[in-house]
Design a protein around this motif. Structure first.
Motif, PDB file in Angstrom:
ATOM      1  N   GLN A 169       0.818  -1.210   0.000  1.00 45.87           N
ATOM      2  CA  GLN A 169       0.000   0.000   0.000  1.00 45.87           C
ATOM      3  C   GLN A 169       0.861   1.275   0.000  1.00 45.87           C
ATOM      4  O   GLN A 169       2.010   1.278   0.425  1.00 45.87           O
ATOM      5  CB  GLN A 169      -0.882   0.026   1.261  1.00 45.87           C
ATOM      6  N   TRP A 170       0.242   2.371  -0.474  1.00 48.96           N
ATOM      7  CA  TRP A 170       0.799   3.705  -0.296  1.00 48.96           C
ATOM      8  C   TRP A 170       0.400   4.219   1.087  1.00 48.96           C
ATOM      9  O   TRP A 170      -0.708   3.943   1.566  1.00 48.96           O
ATOM     10  CB  TRP A 170       0.257   4.679  -1.344  1.00 48.96           C
ATOM     11  N   HIS A 171       1.287   4.975   1.716  1.00 48.16           N
ATOM     12  CA  HIS A 171       0.951   5.637   2.971  1.00 48.16           C
ATOM     13  C   HIS A 171       1.761   6.926   3.064  1.00 48.16           C
ATOM     14  O   HIS A 171       2.665   7.178   2.267  1.00 48.16           O
ATOM     15  CB  HIS A 171       1.220   4.734   4.173  1.00 48.16           C
ATOM     16  N   ARG A 172       1.424   7.758   4.046  1.00 46.28           N
ATOM     17  CA  ARG A 172       2.080   9.063   4.221  1.00 46.28           C
ATOM     18  C   ARG A 172       3.023   9.052   5.412  1.00 46.28           C
ATOM     19  O   ARG A 172       2.766   8.367   6.409  1.00 46.28           O
ATOM     20  CB  ARG A 172       1.043  10.168   4.440  1.00 46.28           C
ATOM     21  N   VAL A 173       4.088   9.824   5.300  1.00 47.53           N
ATOM     22  CA  VAL A 173       4.999  10.083   6.411  1.00 47.53           C
ATOM     23  C   VAL A 173       5.111  11.604   6.536  1.00 47.53           C
ATOM     24  O   VAL A 173       5.540  12.273   5.597  1.00 47.53           O
ATOM     25  CB  VAL A 173       6.382   9.456   6.189  1.00 47.53           C
TER      26      VAL A 173
ATOM     27  N   VAL B 130       6.873  18.681   6.316  1.00 44.15           N
ATOM     28  CA  VAL B 130       7.131  18.030   5.031  1.00 44.15           C
ATOM     29  C   VAL B 130       6.324  16.734   4.991  1.00 44.15           C
ATOM     30  O   VAL B 130       6.382  15.919   5.913  1.00 44.15           O
ATOM     31  CB  VAL B 130       8.623  17.740   4.832  1.00 44.15           C
ATOM     32  N   ASP B 131       5.575  16.566   3.917  1.00 45.00           N
ATOM     33  CA  ASP B 131       4.675  15.423   3.744  1.00 45.00           C
ATOM     34  C   ASP B 131       5.178  14.583   2.571  1.00 45.00           C
ATOM     35  O   ASP B 131       5.327  15.093   1.456  1.00 45.00           O
ATOM     36  CB  ASP B 131       3.254  15.928   3.474  1.00 45.00           C
ATOM     37  N   SER B 132       5.464  13.310   2.818  1.00 45.85           N
ATOM     38  CA  SER B 132       5.945  12.404   1.771  1.00 45.85           C
ATOM     39  C   SER B 132       5.038  11.181   1.697  1.00 45.85           C
ATOM     40  O   SER B 132       4.310  10.877   2.645  1.00 45.85           O
ATOM     41  CB  SER B 132       7.382  11.957   2.057  1.00 45.85           C
TER      42      SER B 132
ATOM     43  N   GLY C  14       8.450  12.223  -2.627  1.00 42.55           N
ATOM     44  CA  GLY C  14       8.744  13.267  -1.650  1.00 42.55           C
ATOM     45  C   GLY C  14      10.183  13.218  -1.201  1.00 42.55           C
ATOM     46  O   GLY C  14      11.056  12.738  -1.919  1.00 42.55           O
ATOM     47  N   ASP C  15      10.431  13.696   0.000  1.00 41.91           N
ATOM     48  CA  ASP C  15      11.772  13.861   0.550  1.00 41.91           C
ATOM     49  C   ASP C  15      12.178  12.615   1.336  1.00 41.91           C
ATOM     50  O   ASP C  15      11.608  12.317   2.382  1.00 41.91           O
ATOM     51  CB  ASP C  15      11.782  15.090   1.464  1.00 41.91           C
ATOM     52  N   CYS C  16      13.192  11.886   0.839  1.00 43.06           N
ATOM     53  CA  CYS C  16      13.632  10.665   1.516  1.00 43.06           C
ATOM     54  C   CYS C  16      14.166  10.955   2.909  1.00 43.06           C
ATOM     55  O   CYS C  16      13.950  10.174   3.846  1.00 43.06           O
ATOM     56  CB  CYS C  16      14.707   9.963   0.688  1.00 43.06           C
ATOM     57  N   SER C  17      14.869  12.076   3.077  1.00 37.08           N
ATOM     58  CA  SER C  17      15.417  12.397   4.399  1.00 37.08           C
ATOM     59  C   SER C  17      14.300  12.673   5.401  1.00 37.08           C
ATOM     60  O   SER C  17      14.448  12.414   6.593  1.00 37.08           O
ATOM     61  CB  SER C  17      16.381  13.585   4.316  1.00 37.08           C
ATOM     62  N   ALA C  18      13.163  13.180   4.909  1.00 32.27           N
ATOM     63  CA  ALA C  18      12.019  13.405   5.799  1.00 32.27           C
ATOM     64  C   ALA C  18      11.477  12.087   6.315  1.00 32.27           C
ATOM     65  O   ALA C  18      11.052  11.978   7.474  1.00 32.27           O
ATOM     66  CB  ALA C  18      10.922  14.174   5.066  1.00 32.27           C
ATOM     67  N   VAL C  19      11.500  11.066   5.469  1.00 29.83           N
ATOM     68  CA  VAL C  19      11.005   9.755   5.872  1.00 29.83           C
ATOM     69  C   VAL C  19      11.918   9.152   6.933  1.00 29.83           C
ATOM     70  O   VAL C  19      11.467   8.484   7.867  1.00 29.83           O
ATOM     71  CB  VAL C  19      10.901   8.830   4.643  1.00 29.83           C
ATOM     72  N   ILE C  20      13.220   9.415   6.828  1.00 33.96           N
ATOM     73  CA  ILE C  20      14.161   8.924   7.829  1.00 33.96           C
ATOM     74  C   ILE C  20      13.974   9.660   9.152  1.00 33.96           C
ATOM     75  O   ILE C  20      14.215   9.114  10.224  1.00 33.96           O
ATOM     76  CB  ILE C  20      15.606   9.076   7.314  1.00 33.96           C
ATOM     77  N   GLY C  21      13.503  10.919   9.080  1.00 41.19           N
ATOM     78  CA  GLY C  21      13.213  11.625  10.325  1.00 41.19           C
ATOM     79  C   GLY C  21      13.526  13.095  10.338  1.00 41.19           C
ATOM     80  O   GLY C  21      13.171  13.787  11.281  1.00 41.19           O
TER      81      GLY C  21
END
Length: 216
Positions: A112-116, A133-135, A178-185
């Motif tokens: 599935q797709w989901h948001r971080v 930031v929304d990814s 979106g922003d990969c670094s945002a997903v990391i934190g």
């Protein structure tokens, strides 16, 4: 030699996350240390609270708690952040409470797709600035065996949504919008713009090269 008449303020990280510290240091920021909060921050969501507003409230609460504690340097700038995972059903997902909860989270994300959503809050006791930031991510389909094996490593237990992109679960992610670094934190581009408004920049960057940008 005369001292720098306009020295950069010290940057303190109001977060215990090693991933956020690593990202800041990789970008070239010098971190003076960790600013410990004056007390625990309740990360529970309020009844009916939307993830987009909750993540900003929690990042700001962490910043305020750290600012309330004695600072280790005059004029220090503190950075706090909070990340929420929003499942395919639109509901925020916090950190799993146990292995069964982690397995259920990962099963709901499978295929599935989901948001971080990550919020950053920066302040020095007088001023503060926020950014969000929304990814979006899409997980591969995960078998029950894969989920159980991953949960058994213990890796999901301290992470929102039950996984960390920078760890073993990186192999679960098929696409990122979106922003990969945002997903990391910690979204680095947005963070750099916020810190620039407090006259902070990576160590390798000259003062004249700093782009303050538009953080609104």
């Amino acid at each position: 030699m005369n001292p720098d008449p306009d020295p950069c303020p010290a940057l303190w990280l109001a977060s215990g996350s090693p991933r956020r510290r690593e990202l800041l240091e990789q970008a070239g920021f010098v971190i003076a240390g960790r600013a410990h909060p004056s007390g625990p921050v309740d990360e529970s969501l309020l009844p009916g609270e939307m993830a987009d507003s909750a993540v900003v409230r929690l990042a700001r609460a962490k910043l305020d708690a750290a600012l309330a504690a004695p600072l280790r340097a005059a004029g220090a700038v503190l950075l706090a952040a909070d990340t929420l995972v929003v499942g395919p059903d639109g509901r925020p997902m916090g950190k799993p409470v146990d292995a069964a909860d982690a397995e259920a989270m990962l099963a709901s994300l499978s295929g599935q797709w989901h948001r971080v959503i990550t919020a950053i809050a920066v302040g020095d006791g007088q001023y503060h600035r926020d950014a969000v930031v929304d990814s979006r991510l899409r997980f591969a389909r995960l078998s029950a065996e894969t989920i159980r094996a991953y949960v058994a490593t213990g890796d999901p237990m301290d992470k929102a949504g039950g996984y960390g992109l920078q760890g073993r679960a990186g192999s679960f992610v098929e696409a990122v919008d979106g922003d990969c670094s945002a997903v990391i934190g910690l979204p680095l581009a947005a963070t750099c713009r916020l810190l620039a408004t407090f006259d902070l920049r990576p160590a390798w960057m000259g003062r004249g090269d700093m782009d303050r940008g538009d953080t609104e």
